[in-house]
Design a protein around this motif. Sequence first.
Motif, PDB file in Angstrom:
ATOM      1  N   LYS A  98       0.826  -1.201   0.000  1.00 32.29           N
ATOM      2  CA  LYS A  98       0.000   0.000   0.000  1.00 32.29           C
ATOM      3  C   LYS A  98       0.865   1.259   0.000  1.00 32.29           C
ATOM      4  CE  LYS A  98      -3.841  -2.146   2.555  1.00 32.29           C
ATOM      5  NZ  LYS A  98      -4.752  -2.031   3.726  1.00 32.29           N
ATOM      6  N   GLN A  99       0.312   2.348  -0.555  1.00 28.79           N
ATOM      7  CA  GLN A  99       0.983   3.653  -0.557  1.00 28.79           C
ATOM      8  C   GLN A  99      -0.061   4.714  -0.192  1.00 28.79           C
ATOM      9  OE1 GLN A  99       4.003   3.873  -4.050  1.00 28.79           O
ATOM     10  NE2 GLN A  99       2.627   2.188  -4.570  1.00 28.79           N
ATOM     11  N   SER A 100      -0.376   4.777   1.089  1.00 34.50           N
ATOM     12  CA  SER A 100      -1.476   5.620   1.546  1.00 34.50           C
ATOM     13  C   SER A 100      -1.182   7.105   1.352  1.00 34.50           C
ATOM     14  CB  SER A 100      -1.783   5.332   3.018  1.00 34.50           C
ATOM     15  OG  SER A 100      -0.622   5.489   3.817  1.00 34.50           O
ATOM     16  N   ASP A 101       0.075   7.514   1.500  1.00 39.63           N
ATOM     17  CA  ASP A 101       0.400   8.930   1.307  1.00 39.63           C
ATOM     18  C   ASP A 101       0.253   9.337  -0.153  1.00 39.63           C
ATOM     19  OD1 ASP A 101       0.894   9.404   3.978  1.00 39.63           O
ATOM     20  OD2 ASP A 101       3.055   9.116   3.834  1.00 39.63           O
ATOM     21  N   LEU A 102       0.601   8.463  -1.072  1.00 41.29           N
ATOM     22  CA  LEU A 102       0.395   8.757  -2.486  1.00 41.29           C
ATOM     23  C   LEU A 102      -1.095   8.871  -2.789  1.00 41.29           C
ATOM     24  CD1 LEU A 102       1.284   9.091  -5.400  1.00 41.29           C
ATOM     25  CD2 LEU A 102       1.536   6.608  -5.573  1.00 41.29           C
ATOM     26  N   ALA A 103      -1.891   8.000  -2.195  1.00 38.82           N
ATOM     27  CA  ALA A 103      -3.346   8.109  -2.356  1.00 38.82           C
ATOM     28  C   ALA A 103      -3.841   9.457  -1.847  1.00 38.82           C
ATOM     29  CB  ALA A 103      -4.035   6.967  -1.605  1.00 38.82           C
ATOM     30  N   LYS A 104      -3.277   9.905  -0.737  1.00 38.88           N
ATOM     31  CA  LYS A 104      -3.646  11.212  -0.174  1.00 38.88           C
ATOM     32  C   LYS A 104      -3.340  12.341  -1.155  1.00 38.88           C
ATOM     33  CE  LYS A 104      -1.557  14.448   3.053  1.00 38.88           C
ATOM     34  NZ  LYS A 104      -0.530  14.616   4.103  1.00 38.88           N
ATOM     35  N   THR A 105      -2.189  12.269  -1.813  1.00 40.93           N
ATOM     36  CA  THR A 105      -1.811  13.293  -2.789  1.00 40.93           C
ATOM     37  C   THR A 105      -2.813  13.352  -3.937  1.00 40.93           C
ATOM     38  OG1 THR A 105       0.549  13.143  -2.279  1.00 40.93           O
ATOM     39  CG2 THR A 105      -0.040  13.926  -4.482  1.00 40.93           C
TER      40      THR A 105
END
Length: 559
Positions: A183-190
Amino acid sequence: MGSTRLMATGHKHMISAGHPAATQAGLNVLEAGGNAVDAGVAAAMVLGVVQSDLVNFAGVAPIMIRDPSDGKVITITGLGRWPRKADIDVLIKDHGGHVPEGVLRMIVPGAPDAFLTALEKFGTISLKDASRGAVQAAEEGFIMHELMAKSIRENEEKYRRWPSTKEIYLPHDRVPNVGDLFKQSDLAKTLKYMIDEESAAKGTRKEKLNAARKAFYEGDIASAISRYSTDNGGWITLSDLKDFRVGIETPIEVNRQGTTLFACGAWSQGISLAQMWSFLRHKNFKKIGHNSVEYIHTLTEIIKLVFSDREIYVGDPEFVNVPIEKLLSNEYAESRLNLIDKDTILKGIDLWNGDPNVLNNEFISQDTSYVCVVDSDGLAVSITPSDGSASNPAIPKWGITPSSRGSQSWAVKGHPSSVAPWKRPRLTPNPAIAILSDGSVMPFGTPGADVQCQAMLQVLLNITDFGFSPQAAVEAPRFASYNAPDSFEPHTALPNVLKIESSIDKDIREKLKVKGHRIEVWPDQIWKAGAICAIVNYKNRPLILGAADPRRPCLALGR
């Protein structure tokens, strides 16, 4: 020439991309009524998630588009610029004439603006709809695949250098295993922040897309990038980000024996692909034979000549007077081809006025992916998104790694691709579109750094000169010269080295050695030989063919 995979066939639309999740995301957009540009952007954004070791959302993404109504082809550069504070003297004095890994090689991200520009001017859907697959893959995760796990494993020490990068790529303080949910939750946030700004904006679709653009280049994301850069000794400022826009331009066009190649401009190595094609205007390879000694020797010597010109002439044409007309002329091709001897090789560094200090320290770059799409109207798009995540720090809490493409500049005054404020590095990614002699349209491209042009040239010849099907053309054994300096830092070269996949006969390899080539054998179907994706849309038949290279996890799907 046979193939190991079934070739994708369709009559309505087709997509081929560097990872199945990207292919599926693009196909979903096509099936929902989006056009080829919408689908290409959607797939390219997914590649920035499921191959974020090779492709970054904040990286580069050159795009080529062909309009079927008038045959016009345009290129969206998708390449960022050196910050205005960039100082080559600092690199010479403090870093030995190199562009070091880390914040000093960060340039302004080009991919987000390229995607938004493509959607605005040539697409039909919102950023929200285009990024649906990317958000899902980042937020919910995807299954770690072999190529990405291998890439992270080989670069583990680099990923450990910055806490923000380690947090993403070494979860639980270890290299992810194949089969793990990643998962890449910070990228999803961006991505969701940009989508929210788009959704909140009032006005036209263009105004809403511009709100998403401002979110990245002027809003919280820009502030985070510039702050991190300043705090860590980098050069990127808020004004650099705010003032940046990608260019839209006419590509280079070269016709050879009825096949017209459209290639990117001299801000990339697209000009080298065009030059290789122009050098072959009067060559007849049908008589020579596919992957024969003469064929491999001739192509290799042409590749060496063209890459020597790259080091002498090619850089950002806004800063360098690149003699494009001369380099693509029949007269120049004839003069250069006269240097080729059928019995001996053109030797080493003399070709590119090289420095012997950059020799024999092998550095194989592993970044970039690719996607091409053709829709039911015949609109064709070719995209080569790129920028890995191992040589630059990620921006904390945002999950993006701003473009490390400064690594393709030279901290050497006088070099055509030298570092300078607001100059663009000379980019290796170079999507292309060919119009075959029967009028069929073929978008195609590949990852592979300096192997890109070489692999693309061989696949195109497999189709035009030897009649291979697209899938067979993509799977056929390949070779690559490493004679010229690598486009990436530290710009090392392997003079006279020719790498050849093992399925090319040993007898042929031995005869090439006699001519002076330093033969190094690759395992068959190795990822280092590129990973071509291509589509052939026939002019007068309801038939679209999609090819996907088995050297990497590529997939073509259509209907």
